[in-house]
Design a protein around this motif. Structure first.
Motif, short mmCIF file in Angstrom:
data_model
loop_
_atom_site.label_atom_id
_atom_site.label_comp_id
_atom_site.label_asym_id
_atom_site.label_seq_id
_atom_site.Cartn_x
_atom_site.Cartn_y
_atom_site.Cartn_z
N ILE A 7 -21.34 -12.32 -3.76
CA ILE A 7 -19.90 -12.56 -3.70
C ILE A 7 -19.49 -13.45 -2.54
CG2 ILE A 7 -19.36 -10.42 -4.93
CD1 ILE A 7 -18.61 -9.20 -2.23
N ALA A 8 -20.43 -13.74 -1.65
CA ALA A 8 -20.15 -14.69 -0.57
C ALA A 8 -21.47 -15.23 -0.04
CB ALA A 8 -19.36 -14.02 0.56
N LYS A 9 -21.45 -16.49 0.39
CA LYS A 9 -22.63 -17.12 0.98
C LYS A 9 -22.18 -18.04 2.10
CE LYS A 9 -26.36 -20.39 -0.07
NZ LYS A 9 -26.98 -21.26 -1.12
N THR A 10 -22.80 -17.89 3.26
CA THR A 10 -22.46 -18.71 4.42
C THR A 10 -23.75 -19.25 5.02
OG1 THR A 10 -20.57 -17.29 4.88
CG2 THR A 10 -21.27 -18.77 6.64
N GLN A 11 -23.73 -20.52 5.43
CA GLN A 11 -24.94 -21.12 5.98
C GLN A 11 -24.63 -21.89 7.27
OE1 GLN A 11 -27.18 -23.27 3.07
NE2 GLN A 11 -28.99 -23.44 4.36
N THR A 177 -22.31 -4.59 -6.12
CA THR A 177 -22.41 -4.17 -7.52
C THR A 177 -21.09 -4.42 -8.26
OG1 THR A 177 -21.81 -1.91 -6.88
CG2 THR A 177 -24.16 -2.42 -7.08
N GLU A 178 -20.05 -4.81 -7.50
CA GLU A 178 -18.76 -5.13 -8.10
C GLU A 178 -18.61 -6.65 -8.15
OE1 GLU A 178 -16.62 -3.00 -9.36
OE2 GLU A 178 -17.80 -1.23 -8.77
N LYS A 179 -18.32 -7.17 -9.31
CA LYS A 179 -18.22 -8.62 -9.48
C LYS A 179 -17.02 -9.20 -8.74
CE LYS A 179 -18.02 -12.18 -13.08
NZ LYS A 179 -17.95 -12.42 -14.53
N GLY A 180 -15.91 -8.51 -8.79
CA GLY A 180 -14.70 -9.01 -8.12
C GLY A 180 -14.21 -10.30 -8.76
N GLU A 181 -13.30 -10.97 -8.06
CA GLU A 181 -12.67 -12.18 -8.60
C GLU A 181 -13.39 -13.46 -8.20
OE1 GLU A 181 -8.63 -12.23 -7.43
OE2 GLU A 181 -8.08 -10.39 -8.51
N HIS A 182 -14.24 -13.39 -7.16
CA HIS A 182 -14.80 -14.63 -6.61
C HIS A 182 -16.32 -14.60 -6.54
CE1 HIS A 182 -10.69 -15.64 -5.60
NE2 HIS A 182 -10.58 -14.50 -4.94
N ALA A 183 -16.97 -13.86 -7.41
CA ALA A 183 -18.43 -13.80 -7.40
C ALA A 183 -19.02 -15.18 -7.65
CB ALA A 183 -18.93 -12.81 -8.44
N ILE A 184 -20.08 -15.51 -6.90
CA ILE A 184 -20.73 -16.81 -7.03
C ILE A 184 -21.77 -16.80 -8.15
CG2 ILE A 184 -22.19 -18.49 -5.84
CD1 ILE A 184 -20.96 -17.42 -3.20
N ALA A 185 -22.56 -15.72 -8.17
CA ALA A 185 -23.63 -15.64 -9.16
C ALA A 185 -24.09 -14.19 -9.30
CB ALA A 185 -24.81 -16.52 -8.76
N GLU A 186 -24.74 -13.91 -10.43
CA GLU A 186 -25.39 -12.62 -10.63
C GLU A 186 -26.89 -12.81 -10.40
OE1 GLU A 186 -26.67 -9.62 -14.25
OE2 GLU A 186 -24.97 -10.99 -14.56
N ILE A 187 -27.50 -11.90 -9.64
CA ILE A 187 -28.94 -11.96 -9.45
C ILE A 187 -29.61 -11.22 -10.60
CG2 ILE A 187 -30.87 -11.32 -7.95
CD1 ILE A 187 -29.00 -11.43 -5.58
N SER A 188 -30.43 -11.94 -11.36
CA SER A 188 -31.09 -11.30 -12.51
C SER A 188 -32.50 -10.83 -12.17
CB SER A 188 -31.14 -12.27 -13.69
OG SER A 188 -31.89 -13.43 -13.37
#
Length: 211
Positions: A7-11, A177-188
């Motif tokens: 749901i968030a990624k920072t680099q 585990t909650e997708k929310g409104e701004h999820a970037i991706a699902e890990i499969s």
């Protein structure tokens, strides 16, 4: 099994941004890697809206190498009686995860993986499995390493490519585990292969449409 979302990624937060996330007095003794790692993690926490993740997990190939160098250089010049408590405390591989937990007053699961090139994937796999099984609902997963001039020089003198051993980078993910409104991706899935020729890993994701 629960689905797991990024749901968030920072680099690699830049030094110019540090004051937005960390207190300069509290962190004045921290080295370059620790400051960058802490600021990157705190920015990810802020962007995700999750102040207290259930787990903080860090992956690092070499830990706080700059502090390790200072200890070793001190021992070389001053002998084993050299007193460098701050550098000693900050040089261990679990420093970053611990400091993030202390700085945010987080008392949840806190762990570090040092698995060379697959350290991030190893940390991510731990979080992924716990989230899938419902043991936790959120996890901050980070990777932090640094390539000092001294280390780069030593690796090159050994005839090796520094880029194959360590990335000078900081990255933080917030998983939920909650997708929310701004999820970037699902890990499969997360795949890690250990072979005699080296380790390989892959994080398989599915982009989120947020619809």
């Amino acid at each position: 099994m629960n689905k797991v979302y990024i749901i968030a990624k920072t680099q690699a937060v830049t030094p110019e941004e540090y004051r937005q996330y960390i207190h300069p007095i509290k962190t004045r003794r921290y080295g370059r890697l620790v400051k960058r790692a802490l600021a990157t993690a705190l920015k990810c926490i802020q962007e995700s809206g999750i102040d207290q993740p259930d787990a903080i997990i860090n992956g690092t190939a070499l830990g706080s190498w700059e502090d390790s160098e200072k200890i070793l250089d001190g021992m070389t010049t001053e002998g084993e009686d050299v007193s460098m408590p701050t550098h000693f405390m900050l040089c261990t591989h679990n420093t970053v995860a611990s400091i993030i937990g202390i700085y945010t007053h987080n008392h949840g699961y806190n762990n570090t993986y040092s698995q060379g090139k697959v350290s991030l994937e190893s940390a991510m796999l731990d979080a992924f499995l716990q989230l899938q099984m419902g043991k936790i609902k959120t996890a901050l997963v980070c990777q932090n390493d640094e390539l000092t001039p001294g280390l780069k020089d030593k690796i090159e003198k050994a005839g090796l490519n520094p880029a194959n051993l360590v990335n000078d980078d900081a990255i933080a993910y917030m998983l939920s585990t909650e997708k929310g409104e701004h999820a970037i991706a699902e890990i499969s899935d997360i795949i890690i292969h250990h072979t005699p020729h080296g380790d390989e890993a892959k994080i398989i994701t599915i982009p989120c449409t947020n619809q």
